[in-house]
Design a protein around this motif. Structure first.
Motif, PDB file in Angstrom:
ATOM      1  N   LEU A 203       0.835  -1.186   0.000  1.00 31.66           N
ATOM      2  CA  LEU A 203       0.000   0.000   0.000  1.00 31.66           C
ATOM      3  C   LEU A 203       0.877   1.244   0.000  1.00 31.66           C
ATOM      4  O   LEU A 203       1.778   1.369   0.830  1.00 31.66           O
ATOM      5  CB  LEU A 203      -0.919   0.036   1.226  1.00 31.66           C
ATOM      6  CG  LEU A 203      -1.939  -1.084   1.374  1.00 31.66           C
ATOM      7  CD1 LEU A 203      -2.756  -0.880   2.649  1.00 31.66           C
ATOM      8  CD2 LEU A 203      -2.859  -1.161   0.166  1.00 31.66           C
ATOM      9  N   PHE A 216      -3.192   1.081  -3.617  1.00 28.51           N
ATOM     10  CA  PHE A 216      -2.424  -0.134  -3.869  1.00 28.51           C
ATOM     11  C   PHE A 216      -1.210   0.183  -4.717  1.00 28.51           C
ATOM     12  O   PHE A 216      -1.292   0.935  -5.695  1.00 28.51           O
ATOM     13  CB  PHE A 216      -3.281  -1.186  -4.585  1.00 28.51           C
ATOM     14  CG  PHE A 216      -4.224  -1.922  -3.679  1.00 28.51           C
ATOM     15  CD1 PHE A 216      -3.789  -3.015  -2.950  1.00 28.51           C
ATOM     16  CD2 PHE A 216      -5.535  -1.508  -3.543  1.00 28.51           C
ATOM     17  CE1 PHE A 216      -4.652  -3.694  -2.105  1.00 28.51           C
ATOM     18  CE2 PHE A 216      -6.411  -2.175  -2.710  1.00 28.51           C
ATOM     19  CZ  PHE A 216      -5.964  -3.274  -1.977  1.00 28.51           C
ATOM     20  N   ALA A 220       1.580  -4.998  -4.724  1.00 31.83           N
ATOM     21  CA  ALA A 220       0.365  -5.698  -4.307  1.00 31.83           C
ATOM     22  C   ALA A 220      -0.069  -6.695  -5.373  1.00 31.83           C
ATOM     23  O   ALA A 220      -0.571  -7.787  -5.058  1.00 31.83           O
ATOM     24  CB  ALA A 220      -0.748  -4.697  -4.021  1.00 31.83           C
TER      25      ALA A 220
END
Length: 272
Positions: A203, A216, A220
């Motif tokens: 994040l 994100f 991720a």
């Protein structure tokens, strides 16, 4: 020139442009310029030995557009008496007192020192019998920040879009950011956070003013089997925020928010 000793602030309160505290007491240190060891021509006279000196006090007032209309208030010590540095212990020209700020409302304040001399002498004008230091500005804030409203968007977040959380006051936003964010996705084993991998976090977190923006990051995708955000569509998620601090060091209690990702990806419109 004033006939009273020209004291000045000393130590941590003047280490920066201003100070901030979230405590119930504030240590205030001052410098007696007439008692300095390193100065050859210094008189080395302690405040308690100055016969013309009545008191050295701390005064304060709120910083507002109406400051000029507000009087200055003498500071009270932990003994519930007006602080007088002449009664404090002096070590190498430095004196310290503890200001009780427990009953002061959260606000920004101007703070100055005031020397008072020859109180009983009416022959000398008051402006010569008193000395005021340059004021310093400080924030007294004993209240933790609170989330204002709900994170935006409230529902139907697309995983690649930012999620914005607004607070009721400015945050401590010096990098590296102190705030920590995590997102857990319903029915998936994957969880994502902003702190486990400092170089390539799942994040991305940006702190600015009274906002946190969470999004994100590319890493991720690497933890998702399909390497695409489509795997998150239609799922619920829980956002958790920790260690969110204001400029006085007050810490938000752990905050959680539950919502959902959008069910279908946004439609793209081709321009002719």
């Amino acid at each position: 020139a004033p006939l009273c000793v020209e004291v000045e602030f000393y130590g941590h309160l003047i280490a920066g442009d201003s100070f901030a505290t979230n405590q119930d007491t504030l240590e205030v240190a001052i410098l007696n310029p007439e008692n300095q060891v390193a100065e050859y021509y210094n008189a080395r006279t302690a405040l308690e030995d100055m016969t013309n000196l009545d008191a050295v006090k701390i005064e304060y007032r709120k910083v507002t557009a109406r400051s000029a209309n507000l009087g200055w208030t003498p500071a009270i010590g932990t003994d519930n008496q007006v602080i007088n540095f002449k009664q404090q212990e002096e070590v190498e020209g430095i004196l310290r007192a503890y200001w009780d700020i427990s009953r002061l409302p959260d606000f920004e304040y101007e703070v100055r020192l005031k020397s008072e001399c020859m109180e009983g002498s009416l022959a000398v004008p008051a402006k010569l019998r008193q000395y005021y230091s340059e004021p310093i500005v400080g924030l007294i804030d004993k209240t933790a920040p609170k989330v204002f409203g709900f994170p935006q968007p409230t529902i139907n977040l697309y995983p690649g879009d930012p999620l914005t959380v607004e607070f009721d006051e400015d945050l401590e936003c010096e990098q590296p950011f102190l705030a920590r964010a995590a997102i857990e996705v319903t029915d998936l084993l994957n969880s994502f956070d902003s702190y486990s991998n400092a170089l390539s976090p799942d994040l991305l977190l940006v702190c600015s003013g009274n906002q946190l923006v969470i999004q994100f990051g590319d890493s991720a995708l690497n933890s998702l089997p399909w390497r695409t955000y489509d795997q998150l569509l239609g799922h619920g998620y829980t956002l958790t925020l920790e260690n969110v601090q204001d400029n006085a060091g007050n810490v938000l209690e752990t905050y959680t928010f539950e919502s959902n990702f959008v069910c279908t990806p946004p439609e793209l419109t081709l321009l002719a």
